[in-house]
Scaffold this motif. Structure first.
Motif, PDB file in Angstrom:
ATOM      1  N   TYR A 192       0.844  -1.205   0.000  1.00 10.45           N
ATOM      2  CA  TYR A 192       0.000   0.000   0.000  1.00 10.45           C
ATOM      3  C   TYR A 192       0.876   1.252   0.000  1.00 10.45           C
ATOM      4  CZ  TYR A 192      -2.534   3.895   2.068  1.00 10.45           C
ATOM      5  OH  TYR A 192      -3.044   5.137   2.329  1.00 10.45           O
ATOM      6  N   VAL A 193       0.474   2.271  -0.771  1.00  9.51           N
ATOM      7  CA  VAL A 193       1.264   3.494  -0.881  1.00  9.51           C
ATOM      8  C   VAL A 193       0.463   4.720  -0.443  1.00  9.51           C
ATOM      9  CG1 VAL A 193       2.583   4.988  -2.444  1.00  9.51           C
ATOM     10  CG2 VAL A 193       2.612   2.507  -2.772  1.00  9.51           C
ATOM     11  N   LEU A 194      -0.716   4.936  -1.026  1.00 14.74           N
ATOM     12  CA  LEU A 194      -1.509   6.144  -0.780  1.00 14.74           C
ATOM     13  C   LEU A 194      -3.002   5.845  -0.898  1.00 14.74           C
ATOM     14  CD1 LEU A 194       0.211   8.992  -2.895  1.00 14.74           C
ATOM     15  CD2 LEU A 194      -0.151   9.031  -0.420  1.00 14.74           C
ATOM     16  N   GLY A 195      -3.821   6.669  -0.237  1.00 12.04           N
ATOM     17  CA  GLY A 195      -5.247   6.667  -0.528  1.00 12.04           C
ATOM     18  C   GLY A 195      -6.180   6.440   0.641  1.00 12.04           C
ATOM     19  N   LYS A 196      -5.704   5.920   1.750  1.00 15.56           N
ATOM     20  CA  LYS A 196      -6.619   5.623   2.856  1.00 15.56           C
ATOM     21  C   LYS A 196      -7.285   6.874   3.411  1.00 15.56           C
ATOM     22  CE  LYS A 196      -4.413   1.302   4.287  1.00 15.56           C
ATOM     23  NZ  LYS A 196      -3.682   0.564   5.359  1.00 15.56           N
ATOM     24  N   ASP A 197      -6.635   8.018   3.263  1.00 16.10           N
ATOM     25  CA  ASP A 197      -7.217   9.266   3.762  1.00 16.10           C
ATOM     26  C   ASP A 197      -7.812  10.104   2.632  1.00 16.10           C
ATOM     27  OD1 ASP A 197      -4.763   9.727   2.619  1.00 16.10           O
ATOM     28  OD2 ASP A 197      -4.137  11.241   4.071  1.00 16.10           O
ATOM     29  N   PHE A 198      -7.906   9.539   1.410  1.00 16.10           N
ATOM     30  CA  PHE A 198      -8.538  10.249   0.311  1.00 16.10           C
ATOM     31  C   PHE A 198     -10.060  10.225   0.480  1.00 16.10           C
ATOM     32  CE2 PHE A 198      -4.977   9.255  -3.016  1.00 16.10           C
ATOM     33  CZ  PHE A 198      -4.108  10.047  -2.294  1.00 16.10           C
ATOM     34  N   PRO A 199     -10.780  11.112  -0.194  1.00 18.48           N
ATOM     35  CA  PRO A 199     -12.240  11.039  -0.152  1.00 18.48           C
ATOM     36  C   PRO A 199     -12.753   9.694  -0.659  1.00 18.48           C
ATOM     37  CG  PRO A 199     -11.522  13.103  -1.147  1.00 18.48           C
ATOM     38  CD  PRO A 199     -10.308  12.248  -1.004  1.00 18.48           C
ATOM     39  N   ARG A 200     -13.927   9.321  -0.197  1.00 17.52           N
ATOM     40  CA  ARG A 200     -14.565   8.077  -0.654  1.00 17.52           C
ATOM     41  C   ARG A 200     -14.708   8.055  -2.174  1.00 17.52           C
ATOM     42  NH1 ARG A 200     -20.380   6.948  -1.012  1.00 17.52           N
ATOM     43  NH2 ARG A 200     -20.770   4.693  -0.824  1.00 17.52           N
ATOM     44  N   VAL A 201     -14.895   9.232  -2.765  1.00 11.96           N
ATOM     45  CA  VAL A 201     -15.124   9.317  -4.218  1.00 11.96           C
ATOM     46  C   VAL A 201     -13.870   9.776  -4.965  1.00 11.96           C
ATOM     47  CG1 VAL A 201     -17.606   9.682  -4.010  1.00 11.96           C
ATOM     48  CG2 VAL A 201     -16.061  11.662  -3.946  1.00 11.96           C
ATOM     49  N   ALA A 202     -12.707   9.467  -4.427  1.00 10.92           N
ATOM     50  CA  ALA A 202     -11.453   9.850  -5.090  1.00 10.92           C
ATOM     51  C   ALA A 202     -11.320   9.136  -6.437  1.00 10.92           C
ATOM     52  CB  ALA A 202     -10.265   9.514  -4.208  1.00 10.92           C
ATOM     53  N   GLU A 203     -10.812   9.867  -7.429  1.00  9.61           N
ATOM     54  CA  GLU A 203     -10.468   9.308  -8.741  1.00  9.61           C
ATOM     55  C   GLU A 203      -8.985   9.600  -8.954  1.00  9.61           C
ATOM     56  OE1 GLU A 203     -13.246  10.546 -11.848  1.00  9.61           O
ATOM     57  OE2 GLU A 203     -14.582  11.269 -10.268  1.00  9.61           O
ATOM     58  N   ILE A 204      -8.190   8.555  -9.139  1.00  9.69           N
ATOM     59  CA  ILE A 204      -6.733   8.682  -9.107  1.00  9.69           C
ATOM     60  C   ILE A 204      -6.131   8.437 -10.488  1.00  9.69           C
ATOM     61  CG2 ILE A 204      -4.614   7.797  -8.066  1.00  9.69           C
ATOM     62  CD1 ILE A 204      -6.331   6.851  -5.692  1.00  9.69           C
TER      63      ILE A 204
ATOM     64  N   VAL B 273       6.820  10.257  -9.461  1.00 10.37           N
ATOM     65  CA  VAL B 273       5.545  10.034 -10.120  1.00 10.37           C
ATOM     66  C   VAL B 273       4.552  11.066  -9.594  1.00 10.37           C
ATOM     67  CG1 VAL B 273       3.593   8.421 -10.369  1.00 10.37           C
ATOM     68  CG2 VAL B 273       5.956   7.570 -10.437  1.00 10.37           C
ATOM     69  N   VAL B 274       3.774  11.673 -10.481  1.00 17.25           N
ATOM     70  CA  VAL B 274       2.726  12.607 -10.083  1.00 17.25           C
ATOM     71  C   VAL B 274       1.428  11.833  -9.893  1.00 17.25           C
ATOM     72  CG1 VAL B 274       1.361  14.619 -10.722  1.00 17.25           C
ATOM     73  CG2 VAL B 274       3.802  14.545 -11.259  1.00 17.25           C
ATOM     74  N   VAL B 275       0.806  11.998  -8.734  1.00 17.29           N
ATOM     75  CA  VAL B 275      -0.485  11.383  -8.431  1.00 17.29           C
ATOM     76  C   VAL B 275      -1.532  12.488  -8.398  1.00 17.29           C
ATOM     77  CG1 VAL B 275      -1.797   9.965  -6.808  1.00 17.29           C
ATOM     78  CG2 VAL B 275       0.690   9.662  -7.020  1.00 17.29           C
ATOM     79  N   SER B 276      -2.502  12.425  -9.321  1.00 13.84           N
ATOM     80  CA  SER B 276      -3.598  13.395  -9.355  1.00 13.84           C
ATOM     81  C   SER B 276      -4.825  12.743  -8.744  1.00 13.84           C
ATOM     82  CB  SER B 276      -3.900  13.826 -10.788  1.00 13.84           C
ATOM     83  OG  SER B 276      -2.774  14.432 -11.381  1.00 13.84           O
ATOM     84  N   VAL B 277      -5.450  13.433  -7.800  1.00 12.27           N
ATOM     85  CA  VAL B 277      -6.618  12.902  -7.092  1.00 12.27           C
ATOM     86  C   VAL B 277      -7.783  13.854  -7.297  1.00 12.27           C
ATOM     87  CG1 VAL B 277      -7.536  12.129  -4.876  1.00 12.27           C
ATOM     88  CG2 VAL B 277      -5.088  11.874  -5.368  1.00 12.27           C
ATOM     89  N   ALA B 278      -8.815  13.378  -7.995  1.00 18.05           N
ATOM     90  CA  ALA B 278     -10.017  14.181  -8.192  1.00 18.05           C
ATOM     91  C   ALA B 278     -11.007  13.895  -7.077  1.00 18.05           C
ATOM     92  CB  ALA B 278     -10.649  13.870  -9.546  1.00 18.05           C
ATOM     93  N   ASN B 279     -11.640  14.941  -6.576  1.00 17.11           N
ATOM     94  CA  ASN B 279     -12.670  14.800  -5.551  1.00 17.11           C
ATOM     95  C   ASN B 279     -14.016  14.602  -6.241  1.00 17.11           C
ATOM     96  OD1 ASN B 279     -14.054  14.803  -3.135  1.00 17.11           O
ATOM     97  ND2 ASN B 279     -14.095  17.039  -2.953  1.00 17.11           N
ATOM     98  N   GLY B 280     -14.249  13.376  -6.737  1.00 11.46           N
ATOM     99  CA  GLY B 280     -15.439  13.145  -7.543  1.00 11.46           C
ATOM    100  C   GLY B 280     -15.299  13.820  -8.892  1.00 11.46           C
ATOM    101  N   ASP B 281     -16.442  14.191  -9.482  1.00 13.13           N
ATOM    102  CA  ASP B 281     -16.453  14.662 -10.859  1.00 13.13           C
ATOM    103  C   ASP B 281     -16.612  16.173 -11.009  1.00 13.13           C
ATOM    104  OD1 ASP B 281     -16.207  12.074 -11.864  1.00 13.13           O
ATOM    105  OD2 ASP B 281     -18.369  11.730 -11.787  1.00 13.13           O
ATOM    106  N   GLY B 282     -16.506  16.913  -9.928  1.00 17.45           N
ATOM    107  CA  GLY B 282     -16.817  18.336  -9.997  1.00 17.45           C
ATOM    108  C   GLY B 282     -15.685  19.259 -10.382  1.00 17.45           C
TER     109      GLY B 282
END
Length: 724
Positions: free
Chosen positions: A251-263, A274-283
């Motif tokens: 495991y690397v990242l994501g446990k504290d991301f929003p439930r609707v994270a898009e990575i 490496v660049v990790v982009s995390v969208a907070n849902g679709d907005g």
């Protein structure tokens, strides 16, 4: 009267109306549909739903109802004289065209591409030399061989830095429920354990290879062993070492991301991180992280920073910021201390928008050793601006006036492959020499048996209800007479910051034009054609602006003499399906026929589905009083009126759709069939082997297109062009 009380009374009228309408069965040919009212309460608001039972897609009664609807639709479509000739002709044109190459990735001195060769059902993965000569291309992975039914599709792929291995996500039946396969490029064989649950429509999926090719970071969902409410949420980043059991992955990242994270993950060759982009849902909100080659992580930006894209250069980070710049500006940030406060503006905001594209924008920033290439959009058409690494303007890549570019791939020889698309010419790749700026065609350019030499595209503007000017791309035969008699097909979308940009129109549009038609694409608010302001003016509580824009577009086309309501049709899918539903419930008099595919219609129930929860940042939530008011105000399902003279309607959906629950189409069709007062058909087509459209086979796509145009030809009284 309070808003809540007003809606309570209105909902009661709708519920009574729906139950009573069964007595006179407005759409006489429709299968019977039972009314089983269920009442929900949203604060003080009571809403009665007469067809809640149709949400249970696995219920045998719902399956029987769906089969009866599809049987009725097939009975109508298959007996139309033009339907089979259209399907045969469309397939013939597809087979006669050249192969299509797209989604290019240069790695290890080679060029990888997805490769479409009709009449094969699915695109393949191919590799060729840096000379980009498709005559020398070799197929690495062919889903058509893996599954001759055409129901296995490549979701996406990422080659290793050396080009010796490639990670590929594949899924079945258009589900986009992907598993990751590692393929040896030389042999085409799978060389590592298959990793499940790496891709799903809710948050997508992604891979970034370690620079030495020994392993990769990848996205992963909790999977089938988890409770249903978690399976397609809580996307995380894990690391896999080639040859290891996936159970040992780290495991690397994501446990504290929003439930609707898009990575999305982006690794540039030779980059230190490496660049990790995390969208907070679709907005449209994004946060960004860095993963160092040793596996350590660092947060770079937060949602509130309004950074919508990050690209890694050899000695700096390049960021698209909307902070105080709704059309976007480019920042530069050194790698020695990547603290956002230290970023400097490299390219200020201009008259065009720097929009996120590809995987959350990184694909819109192309870096070479000598220059920056930024893809910009100006109301629909796009352009590529060139800057020195210090931000000095160097002009633009030469393009046609109304065109779009969705790929700029740097090559080892100091050139770039640029994908150019227009409405009237097949897609082509040109090679740009960085040193001279000169361009030349490549053999990757497509050919088509369909030509548009007698056709032109003009851009005109409708004026919306609030005075906003809305661009219209009008495709018409040269010399067309504006006598109000032409069949006209109006297309729109208006959401998610998605822009309707020029794309080759192809065989179906050629049929439409030859039958005397005009085709129009409207650039509505909610899209990204003019930047973030254009998007936000059509999102959340401003969503009604999108429907006003579309109605104004239709009225403009009538006023200018292109068509008349009795000769006008509308078409849209997904969020564009919502647009169709809102448009024909608010303005049934504007259209004679409507095609709405995989659409959203019950806006009070959207967020209960997995992907619907991701849409809250775009549409809003019933838990927010103002957003509930807006959602209910335009929700198509709740504004079907008894006796209204609705257009003829064709809705289509896929049983494996993980983006929009097919229940929306089932419920909306049931309500319309009970209510319509026009005696025009309300039809539902349901495909058991298709989803939202991604990954559908060539035969499914071709037959769906034939269904749509045969329906429109019949309803608008058009004759199939005999010369075809």
């Amino acid at each position: 009267m309070s808003w809540s009380l007003a809606l309570t009374r209105l909902c009661g009228v709708f519920a009574l109306g729906s139950a009573a309408l069964l007595a006179h069965a407005a759409d006489k040919g429709a299968p019977p549909t039972a009314v089983k009212p269920v009442t929900d309460r949203y604060g003080d608001l009571r809403v009665t739903d007469p067809y809640r039972w149709l949400e249970a897609g696995r219920d045998p009664a719902v399956k029987r109802w769906s089969a009866a609807q599809d049987h009725r639709t097939r009975g109508y479509l298959d007996h139309l004289p033009a339907r089979q000739p259209m399907a045969d002709w469309l397939m013939k044109q597809a087979a006669a065209g050249s192969s299509a190459y797209y989604d290019l990735h240069a790695a290890g001195g080679q060029l990888f591409a997805l490769y479409n060769q009709p009449p094969r059902q699915q695109p393949m993965l191919a590799v060729m030399g840096q000379d980009a000569d498709p005559a020398k291309a070799r197929v690495v992975l062919d889903p058509n061989t893996l599954n001759p039914t055409g129901r296995t599709a490549i979701d996406w792929y990422v080659p290793s830095p050396t080009g010796k291995l490639v990670a590929v996500s594949m899924s079945e039946n258009g589900s986009e429920d992907g598993s990751l396969h590692v393929i040896d490029v030389a042999s085409g064989k799978t060389v590592d354990a298959v990793i499940p649950n790496v891709q799903y429509p809710t948050g997508g999926g992604s891979v970034a290879w370690r620079d030495d090719g020994s392993g990769f970071w990848y996205t992963r969902y909790p999977g089938a062993d988890e409770p249903a409410e978690r399976q397609h949420f809580h996307e995380q980043v894990w690391f896999h070492r080639i040859g290891d059991d996936p159970a040992k992955d780290v495991y690397v990242l994501g446990k504290d991301f929003p439930r609707v994270a898009e990575i999305a993950l982006d690794a540039r060759p030779g980059a230190p991180a490496v660049v990790v982009s995390v969208a907070n849902g679709d907005g449209g909100e994004f946060a960004h992280y860095l993963i160092q080659q040793d596996g350590s992580t660092r947060q770079l930006t937060r949602f509130e920073d309004k950074i919508v894209a990050v690209a890694m250069g050899p000695d700096a980070l390049y960021l698209i910021s909307r902070q105080g710049a709704p059309r976007g500006k480019l920042l530069k940030l050194g790698l020695d201390d990547p603290t956002l406060a230290k970023a400097v503006t490299l390219v200020p905001e201009s008259d065009a928008a720097l929009e996120p594209g590809g995987e959350f924008g990184a694909a819109n920033i192309t870096l070479t050793k000598h220059a920056l290439y930024l893809r910009e959009i100006a109301g629909g058409p796009s352009r590529v601006a060139v800057y020195g690494l210090d931000g000095t303007p160097r002009g633009r890549v030469p393009l046609p006036e109304v065109a779009t570019v969705d790929e700029v791939e740097p090559m080892d020889d100091g050139s770039l492959l640029v994908a150019v698309k227009t409405y009237l010419e097949p897609p082509r790749f040109v090679r740009i020499d960085e040193a001279s700026g000169q361009s030349r065609p490549t053999a990757l350019s497509q050919t088509s048996p369909v030509r548009f030499d007698d056709v032109e595209v003009v851009r005109e503007f409708a004026t919306s209800k609030d005075g906003t000017r809305v661009p219209l791309n009008i495709v018409r035969k040269k010399g067309v007479k504006l006598d109000g008699r032409h069949p006209l097909l109006l297309n729109g979308y208006g959401g998610y910051n998605v822009s309707l940009v020029p794309r080759f129109l192809g065989a179906a549009t050629r049929l439409w034009l030859d039958a005397g038609g005009v085709y129009v694409i409207a650039n509505l608010r909610g899209g990204g054609e003019f930047g973030e302001t254009w998007h936000t003016q059509g999102a959340l509580t401003n969503k009604q602006n999108v429907f006003d824009d579309f109605a104004a577009s239709a009225q403009y086309l009538v006023d200018q003499g292109y068509t008349a309501p009795a000769r006008m049709a509308a078409i849209g899918g997904s969020n564009g399906g919502l647009l169709m539903g809102a448009s024909f419930t608010q303005h049934p008099e504007l259209f004679r026929a409507v095609v709405s595919t995989v659409g959203l219609y019950d806006m009070l129930r959207v967020e209960l589905d997995p992907n619907g929860a991701f849409n809250v940042t775009e549409f809003g939530s019933v838990k927010n009083p103002e957003q509930l008011k807006a959602l209910y105000g335009y929700s198509p399902y709740h504004h079907v009126r008894a006796g209204a003279k609705y257009p003829a309607i064709l809705m289509a959906t896929g049983e494996t759709d993980g983006r929009v629950n097919p229940m929306h189409s089932r419920k909306m069709v049931a309500r319309l069939q009970a209510a319509t007062g026009s005696a025009r058909p309300v039809l539902l087509s349901i495909n058991a082997h298709a989803g939202h459209g991604m990954g559908s086979s060539l035969s499914i796509r071709t037959n769906q297109t034939a269904d749509i145009y045969a329906f429109l030809f019949d309803q608008l009284g058009m004759k199939y062009p005999a010369a075809q």
